[in-house]
Design a protein around this motif. Structure first.
Motif, short mmCIF file in Angstrom:
data_model
loop_
_atom_site.label_atom_id
_atom_site.label_comp_id
_atom_site.label_asym_id
_atom_site.label_seq_id
_atom_site.Cartn_x
_atom_site.Cartn_y
_atom_site.Cartn_z
N ASP A 120 0.81 -1.21 0.00
CA ASP A 120 0.00 0.00 0.00
C ASP A 120 0.85 1.27 0.00
OD1 ASP A 120 -2.30 -1.70 0.48
OD2 ASP A 120 -1.70 -1.75 2.59
N TYR A 121 2.13 1.13 0.33
CA TYR A 121 2.95 2.29 0.71
C TYR A 121 3.92 2.76 -0.36
CZ TYR A 121 6.41 4.96 3.46
OH TYR A 121 7.25 5.92 3.93
N TYR A 122 4.61 1.84 -1.03
CA TYR A 122 5.84 2.22 -1.74
C TYR A 122 5.63 2.84 -3.13
CZ TYR A 122 9.06 0.83 1.82
OH TYR A 122 9.78 0.80 3.00
N LEU A 123 4.40 2.96 -3.60
CA LEU A 123 4.18 3.71 -4.84
C LEU A 123 4.27 5.22 -4.58
CD1 LEU A 123 3.52 3.63 -7.88
CD2 LEU A 123 1.10 3.80 -7.23
N ASP A 124 3.52 5.69 -3.58
CA ASP A 124 3.49 7.12 -3.28
C ASP A 124 3.78 7.43 -1.82
OD1 ASP A 124 1.24 6.25 -1.98
OD2 ASP A 124 -0.17 7.48 -3.11
N LEU A 125 4.38 6.43 -1.12
CA LEU A 125 4.75 6.56 0.30
C LEU A 125 3.53 6.88 1.18
CD1 LEU A 125 8.17 8.39 -0.06
CD2 LEU A 125 7.64 5.95 -0.16
N GLY A 126 2.42 6.28 0.80
CA GLY A 126 1.23 6.33 1.64
C GLY A 126 0.34 7.53 1.46
N ALA A 127 0.63 8.39 0.48
CA ALA A 127 -0.14 9.62 0.33
C ALA A 127 -1.62 9.34 0.03
CB ALA A 127 0.47 10.48 -0.77
N TYR A 128 -1.89 8.43 -0.92
CA TYR A 128 -3.28 8.16 -1.27
C TYR A 128 -3.97 7.37 -0.15
CZ TYR A 128 -7.34 7.50 -4.22
OH TYR A 128 -8.61 7.54 -4.73
N TRP A 129 -3.24 6.49 0.48
CA TRP A 129 -3.78 5.74 1.62
C TRP A 129 -4.29 6.70 2.69
CZ3 TRP A 129 -4.22 0.56 3.24
CH2 TRP A 129 -4.42 0.37 4.61
N GLU A 130 -3.51 7.73 3.02
CA GLU A 130 -3.92 8.67 4.05
C GLU A 130 -5.20 9.41 3.68
OE1 GLU A 130 -0.37 11.04 4.63
OE2 GLU A 130 0.12 9.88 6.42
N LYS A 131 -5.38 9.70 2.39
CA LYS A 131 -6.62 10.34 1.97
C LYS A 131 -7.83 9.45 2.21
CE LYS A 131 -4.62 13.28 -1.67
NZ LYS A 131 -4.63 13.59 -3.13
N LEU A 132 -7.63 8.15 2.02
CA LEU A 132 -8.73 7.20 2.18
C LEU A 132 -8.97 6.81 3.64
CD1 LEU A 132 -8.10 4.73 -0.79
CD2 LEU A 132 -9.85 6.50 -0.66
N PHE A 133 -7.88 6.55 4.37
CA PHE A 133 -8.01 5.87 5.66
C PHE A 133 -7.44 6.62 6.85
CE2 PHE A 133 -7.42 2.36 2.45
CZ PHE A 133 -8.77 2.04 2.37
N GLY A 134 -6.74 7.72 6.63
CA GLY A 134 -6.22 8.47 7.76
C GLY A 134 -4.74 8.22 8.01
#
Length: 358
Positions: A120-134
């Protein structure tokens, strides 16, 4: 159905807890206290590896595993207080994969909390994940237990920021679990400082449960079943009476005890690791397995998947695995040995010779 009922009766007999309506890919955890009003359960789903093929087409195997887990979680009795997703929602971390996984998880009729995995992390270092999940790491308290969620899959800055020409190449390199071009996981100095400050506010008698994606111990570096600063994290947890670390990532049944810390893995909804050679139906989508390893049961390709019940009645973790179409397995904390013990562990002279064919 008879097998399921028998297994649930065995679970009640062996752990003296409620029968829990769980199914194949999920884990239900019961925390039991002397004050029964504080007892509660939570469900754990992990490692779905949703992978986009093209456009709106995704690898069906991984989709169905997560959809099944969500449906079964919604049927759990007693209803869990919350659901934890343990990381690797996506395979290559793209917005399309994360959106698709988030859409499937949105059907959960529970409060959902999230752990981030390396996929989940190494494409954009979690930027999109944070938008979705915090946030990538945080803590919360629930009915007398202090829960900590860590991002344990970071690595050295040189590897992350300076080595790869594109973000996509970085993601592909870290996605190869036994790839020598990868880099060891770690929590890192920033989070260790935060963890120290967070734990300073918690009484040493408070039960502490840590959710991470990697094991927070050093098991096997070649597959990144490894956390580089594991000893430093363990040192911060050492002052507490009872600590449990629950992690995904390994797609296997694992357990360990280091001092006051119990370590327990949860199983994946996508595939068991190492995956069987008979997985031809999705072979082109699986990461390449370059390190050979025999399965525990070479003729049963999902030998590490099934029901996992975790009983924490006295602060120690007992695990009861109801394995699909296979022998049940119990891992129980031994008060004499002060470590988890597999009650059905096979001595070397009683083991079936390993098989290499299917």
């Amino acid at each position: 159905m008879n097998t399921i009922n028998r297994s649930r009766r065995n679970f009640i007999k062996n752990t003296s807890t409620l029968a829990l309506g769980s199914t194949l890919p999920i884990s239900l955890v019961e925390l039991a206290f002397a004050d029964s009003s504080q007892n509660f359960t939570f469900a754990y789903i992990s490692d779905s590896h949703i992978q986009q093929i093209k456009g709106t087409y995704f690898v069906r195997n991984w989709d169905r595993g997560l959809i099944r887990a969500v449906a079964d979680t919604n049927l759990l009795t007693p209803k869990p207080d919350f659901v934890m997703f343990g990381g690797d929602l996506a395979q290559l971390g793209s917005p399309a994969e994360l959106d698709h996984g988030a859409e499937i998880l949105s059907a959960l009729k529970h409060d959902v909390k999230y752990v981030m995995g390396e996929h989940d992390y190494y494409l954009d270092l979690g930027a999109y994940w944070e938008k979705l999940f915090g946030p990538q790491y945080y803590s919360f308290d629930h009915k007398g237990v202090h829960f900590i969620v860590l991002n344990s899959i970071r690595t050295y800055d040189d590897w992350t920021y300076k080595r790869w020409p594109t973000n996509e190449q970085r993601m592909l390199e870290m996605a190869g679990l036994d790839n020598p071009n990868g880099s060891p996981f770690m929590v890192g100095e920033e989070q260790r400082k935060w963890l120290k400050e967070d734990l300073a506010k918690v009484a040493k008698t408070t039960p502490v449960v840590v959710f991470s994606h990697s094991p927070l111990q050093k098991i096997y570096k070649g597959w990144n079943f490894w956390t580089e600063d594991a000893e430093q994290i363990q040192a911060l947890l050492k002052p507490f009476n009872k600590v449990s670390v629950i992690y995904g990532h390994v797609h296997q049944i694992q357990y360990n005890q280091i001092g006051n810390i119990s370590f327990n893995s949860v199983m994946a909804t996508a595939w068991p690791w190492p995956y069987p050679a008979s997985y031809a139906q999705a072979e082109q989508y699986l990461p390449k397995l370059t390190v050979p390893m025999n399965r525990a049961d070479p003729f049963f390709e999902r030998d590490a998947t099934g029901w996992q019940f975790i009983n924490m009645a006295d602060g120690n973790v007992d695990l009861n695995f109801t394995l699909y179409d296979n022998t049940d397995r119990i891992v129980r904390f031994s008060k004499i040995d002060k470590t988890p013990v597999d009650t059905q562990y096979q001595a070397e002279d009683a083991r079936i010779p390993p098989q290499t064919h299917y």
